[in-house]
Design an enzyme around this catalytic site. Sequence first.
Site, PDB file in Angstrom:
ATOM      1  N   THR A  53       0.863  -1.174   0.000  1.00 53.82           N
ATOM      2  CA  THR A  53       0.000   0.000   0.000  1.00 53.82           C
ATOM      3  C   THR A  53       0.897   1.220   0.000  1.00 53.82           C
ATOM      4  OG1 THR A  53      -0.140   0.089   2.406  1.00 53.82           O
ATOM      5  CG2 THR A  53      -1.894  -1.091   1.260  1.00 53.82           C
ATOM      6  N   SER A  54       0.341   2.352  -0.421  1.00 53.47           N
ATOM      7  CA  SER A  54       1.125   3.577  -0.511  1.00 53.47           C
ATOM      8  C   SER A  54       1.274   4.281   0.825  1.00 53.47           C
ATOM      9  CB  SER A  54       0.462   4.542  -1.501  1.00 53.47           C
ATOM     10  OG  SER A  54       0.390   3.941  -2.767  1.00 53.47           O
ATOM     11  N   THR A  55       0.279   4.144   1.690  1.00 51.56           N
ATOM     12  CA  THR A  55       0.329   4.868   2.959  1.00 51.56           C
ATOM     13  C   THR A  55      -0.037   3.947   4.108  1.00 51.56           C
ATOM     14  OG1 THR A  55      -1.974   5.549   2.754  1.00 51.56           O
ATOM     15  CG2 THR A  55      -0.322   7.049   1.863  1.00 51.56           C
ATOM     16  N   GLN A  81      -3.861   2.725   4.931  1.00 48.92           N
ATOM     17  CA  GLN A  81      -4.605   1.847   4.032  1.00 48.92           C
ATOM     18  C   GLN A  81      -4.604   0.410   4.549  1.00 48.92           C
ATOM     19  OE1 GLN A  81      -2.505   2.686   0.349  1.00 48.92           O
ATOM     20  NE2 GLN A  81      -4.178   3.987  -0.335  1.00 48.92           N
TER      21      GLN A  81
END
Length: 188
Positions: free
Chosen positions: A8-10, A13
């Site tokens: 995930t990017s962050t 999430q």
Amino acid sequence: MLIGYARTSTLDQKASIAAQERDLAATGCDKVFTEEVSSVDTKAREQLDAALDYCRDGDTLVVTKLDRLARSVGHLSDIVKHLEAKGANLRILDMGLDTSGATGKLMLNVLGSIAQFEREIMLERQREGIEKARREGKYKGRKPTARAKADEVLNLKRDGVGPAEIARRVGIGRASVYRILEDAAKVG
């Protein structure tokens, strides 16, 4: 052996990473590597590297979506080459794609190119929108933080503090400190 990779990017999430882990487990992945890092972040994706290193001859690296794996066609190509050199394959669940066959390899390259094209179009539209907003006076960009701290930098330099320490105290990069000092020398 099936080896999963989830990203995930962050950090916020959690549902996305949990869903990816669930899908990878349901596929039969024996080991799953997970991380929370942006695909465009310059920081190394350590868990992706670990998953690639873990792969052996006959293994398959499994991801839920292409965008969880690669940041560009070039990056995707590097990953596939690394896997091929080890005798391993790649499977992307949401595309039903598996590189163990010639058709899967062809489709991966085509779809990867389309994904990169879409991203470049999106960035182009974003740049056009920013330029239009600038022309209309609605977008000014971010304020230059280093230049705003020029007086503080110059005062610390007068007190005999070195550039690296000035950068640390003021909270700007060392290159910005040098730029401010150089500009002050030109004026003064």
